[in-house]
Design a protein around this motif. Structure first.
Motif, PDB file in Angstrom:
ATOM      1  N   ARG A   1     -13.741  28.413  10.703  1.00  0.00           N
ATOM      2  CA  ARG A   1     -14.935  27.975  11.429  1.00  0.00           C
ATOM      3  C   ARG A   1     -15.071  28.857  12.658  1.00  0.00           C
ATOM      4  N   SER A   2     -16.043  29.749  12.601  1.00  0.00           N
ATOM      5  CA  SER A   2     -16.279  30.646  13.725  1.00  0.00           C
ATOM      6  C   SER A   2     -14.978  31.372  14.118  1.00  0.00           C
ATOM      7  N   ALA A   3     -14.364  31.992  13.127  1.00  0.00           N
ATOM      8  CA  ALA A   3     -13.143  32.795  13.280  1.00  0.00           C
ATOM      9  C   ALA A   3     -11.905  31.990  13.686  1.00  0.00           C
TER      10      ALA A   3
ATOM     11  N   GLY B   1     -15.840  35.962   9.870  1.00  0.00           N
ATOM     12  CA  GLY B   1     -14.727  35.023   9.835  1.00  0.00           C
ATOM     13  C   GLY B   1     -15.172  33.579   9.907  1.00  0.00           C
ATOM     14  N   CYS B   2     -16.240  33.260   9.207  1.00  0.00           N
ATOM     15  CA  CYS B   2     -16.724  31.875   9.203  1.00  0.00           C
ATOM     16  C   CYS B   2     -17.217  31.506   7.817  1.00  0.00           C
ATOM     17  N   ASP B   3     -16.706  30.401   7.270  1.00  0.00           N
ATOM     18  CA  ASP B   3     -17.243  29.980   5.986  1.00  0.00           C
ATOM     19  C   ASP B   3     -17.813  28.572   6.048  1.00  0.00           C
TER      20      ASP B   3
ATOM     21  N   ASN C   1     -19.178  30.272  18.283  1.00  0.00           N
ATOM     22  CA  ASN C   1     -20.096  31.256  18.856  1.00  0.00           C
ATOM     23  C   ASN C   1     -20.479  32.305  17.829  1.00  0.00           C
ATOM     24  N   CYS C   2     -20.655  31.888  16.571  1.00  0.00           N
ATOM     25  CA  CYS C   2     -20.990  32.834  15.499  1.00  0.00           C
ATOM     26  C   CYS C   2     -22.236  33.636  15.839  1.00  0.00           C
ATOM     27  N   ALA C   3     -23.292  32.956  16.260  1.00  0.00           N
ATOM     28  CA  ALA C   3     -24.556  33.638  16.553  1.00  0.00           C
ATOM     29  C   ALA C   3     -24.345  34.607  17.705  1.00  0.00           C
TER      30      ALA C   3
ATOM     31  N   THR D   1     -24.172  29.787   3.607  1.00  0.00           N
ATOM     32  CA  THR D   1     -22.911  29.867   4.338  1.00  0.00           C
ATOM     33  C   THR D   1     -23.215  30.662   5.599  1.00  0.00           C
ATOM     34  N   CYS D   2     -22.591  30.300   6.688  1.00  0.00           N
ATOM     35  CA  CYS D   2     -22.809  30.964   7.978  1.00  0.00           C
ATOM     36  C   CYS D   2     -22.577  32.474   7.851  1.00  0.00           C
ATOM     37  N   LYS D   3     -23.434  33.243   8.511  1.00  0.00           N
ATOM     38  CA  LYS D   3     -23.322  34.713   8.451  1.00  0.00           C
ATOM     39  C   LYS D   3     -22.326  35.250   9.476  1.00  0.00           C
TER      40      LYS D   3
ATOM     41  N   PHE E   1     -26.726  30.994  11.292  1.00  0.00           N
ATOM     42  CA  PHE E   1     -25.404  30.696  11.839  1.00  0.00           C
ATOM     43  C   PHE E   1     -25.149  29.192  11.986  1.00  0.00           C
ATOM     44  N   CYS E   2     -23.841  28.866  11.992  1.00  0.00           N
ATOM     45  CA  CYS E   2     -23.430  27.474  12.131  1.00  0.00           C
ATOM     46  C   CYS E   2     -23.407  27.072  13.604  1.00  0.00           C
ATOM     47  N   ASP E   3     -23.055  25.833  13.875  1.00  0.00           N
ATOM     48  CA  ASP E   3     -22.978  25.338  15.252  1.00  0.00           C
ATOM     49  C   ASP E   3     -21.522  25.165  15.695  1.00  0.00           C
TER      50      ASP E   3
HETATM   51 ZN   LIG Z   1     -20.218  30.173  11.718  1.00  0.00          ZN
END
Ligand SMILES: [Zn+2]
Length: 277
Positions: free
Chosen positions: A24-26, A151-153, A172-174, A146-148, A167-169
């Motif tokens: 989740r977000s790396a 390191g996030c799935d 800090n993926c975005a 799936t989040c772009k 991106f997911c919430d």
């Molecule tokens: Zn993500």
């Protein structure tokens, strides 16, 4: 995007899949659905209007909900759905689910699922399967993504009108992706500066007035795109208006990023001064 009940259920379905272990977000995340307490936590986070009976959570239901999660995950990972295998999984979930017409929470009439029983898992299955069915028959399964982020799935449900959510919430993926894109643009800009080429016109993108509601100006499409094409369009803006909108967003981000960098540089200077004293 669709109706309040369907939207809410799709969000709940994505949240359910995201209780699985994974990145989740790396950051590695553990399975969040291994105890009855965790199941109750997941249920308490739902909108009360969904009427998923929290009190029904016990060991048996936990096992069954985990099984439901696994099936929803299989469907999600097959999206955009263009083959029968995920549809078969969906049909398994829809077995025994009835239909009736009732007023939704917004007061409008709509088809509402009737679960096979009042058991927690059956109530959840009926609404989740019906909501996903909604996407399948409308050719909107590309919204199950799936989040772009690197390191996030985490899975996401895109309920935006122009299918722009990437991106997911979770973390800090975005932001991480924007920083990377910013650096890449800076590098490209420096390169074009040295060769004298203009990036915008070289890419064939006319520079448009910034600030107009470009998204609404999209020309009508004549050929209905397939789900896969829809997914591809998300990555590359095709119409001039979409390109202009993207440029506008990029510019806003760049400005923000520049401000942040200046600010942190200033702070660094200040800190150094302080250290000297
Ligand atoms: Zn993500």
């Amino acid at each position: 995007m669709f109706d309040v009940d369907t939207d809410r259920t799709l969000v709940a379905a994505a949240d359910l899949v995201n209780t699985s272990d994974g990145l989740r977000s790396a950051t590695p995340g553990l399975d969040q659905l291994t105890t009855v307490t965790q199941l109750k936590e997941y249920l308490s986070a739902r909108d009360p209007a969904m009427q998923w009976p929290v009190s029904g959570a016990d060991r048996t239901q936990l096992e069954k909900v985990r099984d439901l999660r696994e099936k929803v995950q299989r469907i999600w990972s097959a999206a955009p759905i263009e083959s029968d295998a995920p549809v078969q999984v969906l049909n398994e979930l829809l077995t025994g689910v009835g239909l009736r017409v009732a007023r939704g929470s917004d007061g409008d009439y709509r088809a509402e699922p009737v679960p096979a029983s009042k058991e927690l898992v059956d109530v959840m299955t009926a609404s989740v399967a019906t909501a996903i069915q909604h996407l399948v028959v409308r050719d909107e399964t590309a919204r199950m993504r799936t989040c772009k982020g690197e390191g996030c799935d985490a899975v996401i449900i895109d309920l935006t009108r122009n299918r722009s959510r990437l991106f997911c919430d979770f973390g800090n993926c975005a932001n991480r992706a924007h920083v990377r894109a910013y650096r890449a643009r800076q590098a490209a800009h420096r390169k074009s500066f040295s060769t004298g080429a203009d990036t915008a016109s070289a890419a064939g993108h006319p520079v448009r007035h910034v600030g107009s509601h470009a998204d609404t100006l999209e020309s009508p499409r004549l050929v209905k795109p397939s789900a896969a094409e829809k997914a591809a369009q998300i990555e590359v803006p095709t119409s001039q208006s979409a390109v202009a909108a993207k440029e506008f967003r990029d510019r806003m981000r760049d400005e923000l990023m520049e401000k942040r960098e200046k600010k942190s540089a200033k702070k660094l200077k200040k800190d150094k001064k302080k250290a000297k004293k």
